[in-house]
Design an enzyme around this catalytic site. Structure first.
Site, PDB file in Angstrom:
ATOM      1  N   THR A 203       0.819  -1.208   0.000  1.00  0.00           N
ATOM      2  CA  THR A 203       0.000   0.000   0.000  1.00  0.00           C
ATOM      3  C   THR A 203       0.853   1.258   0.000  1.00  0.00           C
ATOM      4  OG1 THR A 203      -1.563   1.290   1.351  1.00  0.00           O
ATOM      5  CG2 THR A 203      -0.109  -0.211   2.529  1.00  0.00           C
TER       6      THR A 203
ATOM      7  N   TYR B 181      -2.504  -0.006  10.790  1.00  0.00           N
ATOM      8  CA  TYR B 181      -2.569  -0.559   9.433  1.00  0.00           C
ATOM      9  C   TYR B 181      -1.288  -0.267   8.661  1.00  0.00           C
ATOM     10  CZ  TYR B 181      -3.880  -1.009   4.523  1.00  0.00           C
ATOM     11  OH  TYR B 181      -3.903  -1.342   3.180  1.00  0.00           O
TER      12      TYR B 181
END
Length: 360
Positions: free
Chosen positions: A139, A182
């Site tokens: 990501t 995250y």
């Protein structure tokens, strides 16, 4: 979550399929469909915990009954994961806890899925041997909130004051800076994937994705915002915006993302141990407000919006510098975002997920 692995269907028994963890999800199901269409046997490993993924899996099995098999199991089940990896010819690791907000509510679960599951998979491949390649879905959050960059507001969007960043986007040389649980779990997993290539010779590559959208995406407020905006607008429902709506992302059609994953696999000998930023690039940079205006044009109605405070870890701007991926993976230019978003809106209507727009 599943307490154990359900047996795979007989389509791949005795073969060496391509393993796609999270293969019933949005990107995973599109990737599995392409692999099966090209003649590969595919093993889907998925906990089926997200709404709508059972539909994706049924769609895959209906389209490719002799190519697609599945195991219903969680990536935290290391024994089931090792068993699936033990028969794979290659691995695409897409399974993850995908929302920043969820990671803030339950950081332990986020850690166990994103980092623990990735480590278990890597270690299973290390112990197995045999040079089985793994391509990992990472990501852009590994670069943090980019708070050191200066932005100016132009045409309903934040753009970098630095002309080089404005022209090219964020490159792979950008220092890593993990924010939120995250960001930490995905960032640590990203680094483990790269290091298992260096330390143990497992052929690995990492794709650090920006915002992917397209068919089979059932977006929510926490993840998959392009589809989420479309779904709300098509149903005539208000859309919540966190921040001021001028934040910018480079959006990429899922078909282009699948091209990149397959290219990384096919070129794994040349790119093993490397990370690539993956997104639509500067040509597909769009702010939330600009996307909402386009959706208004597509639906022939004003999109109702509600504004709230910024969320933790939100980036005012993220656009991928795609030059390295284009050059080394041989990628074509990404689909123009207006065309792709219009195609997604049409798919949502055809699937009866959303109603036809009212007449102007």
């Amino acid at each position: 979550m599943s307490g154990g692995a359900a047996p795979s269907s007989p389509a791949i028994n005795g073969r060496q399929p391509v393993l796609v963890t999270g293969g019933a999800g949005f990107i995973g199901s599109n990737l599995a469909d392409r692999l099966a269409s090209e003649g590969h046997d595919v093993l889907i490993y998925d906990a089926l915990s997200r709404p709508g993924v059972e539909t994706n899996l049924a769609w895959l099995k209906e389209r490719h009954p002799r190519r697609i098999s599945s195991v219903t199991a969680d990536v935290r089940d290391s024994a089931a994961l090792a068993a699936a990896a033990g028969q794979a010819s290659a691995v695409f690791h897409m399974a993850a806890q995908v929302a920043v907000t969820t990671s803030l509510v339950d950081p332990r679960e986020d850690f166990d899925i994103n980092l623990g599951g990735t480590f278990s998979l890597l270690d299973a491949l290390r112990r197995r041997g045999g040079q089985v390649p793994l391509v990992f879905a990472s990501t852009n959050k590994v670069y943090g909130d980019l708070a050191d960059l200066e932005f100016v507001l132009e045409d309903q969007a934040y753009v970098p004051a630095d002309s080089s960043v404005r022209a090219n986007g964020i490159g792979e040389e950008r220092p890593l800076d993990f924010h939120t649980p995250y960001g930490c779990s995905k960032g640590a997993a990203d680094q483990y994937v790269l290091d298992f290539g260096r330390s143990f010779g497992v052929p690995t590559a990492v794709l650090r994705m920006s915002c992917i959208y397209g068919q089979r995406q059932m977006g929510t407020e926490d993840q998959g915002w392009v589809a989420h905006f479309l779904l709300r607008a098509l149903r005539g429902e208000p859309i919540s915006i966190y921040g001021d709506g001028y934040q910018v992302r480079d959006v990429m059609d899922v078909g282009d993302a699948v091209d990149a994953y397959l290219a990384a696999w096919r070129n794994i000998g040349a790119v093993s141990g490397r990370a690539f930023n993956l997104g639509g690039g500067p040509a597909n940079a769009v702010s939330l407000r600009q996307l909402l205006a386009h959706i208004g044009d597509l639906t022939n109605r004003r999109v109702e919006t509600q504004y709230s405070d910024w969320r933790a870890g939100d980036q005012r701007y993220y656009v991928s510098d795609t030059a390295r991926a284009a050059r080394e993976l041989g990628l074509r230019p990404a689909r123009p975002w207006r065309e792709g978003v219009a195609a997604l809106a049409q798919w949502l209507r055809q699937e009866r997920v959303a109603p036809e727009p009212a007449s102007a």
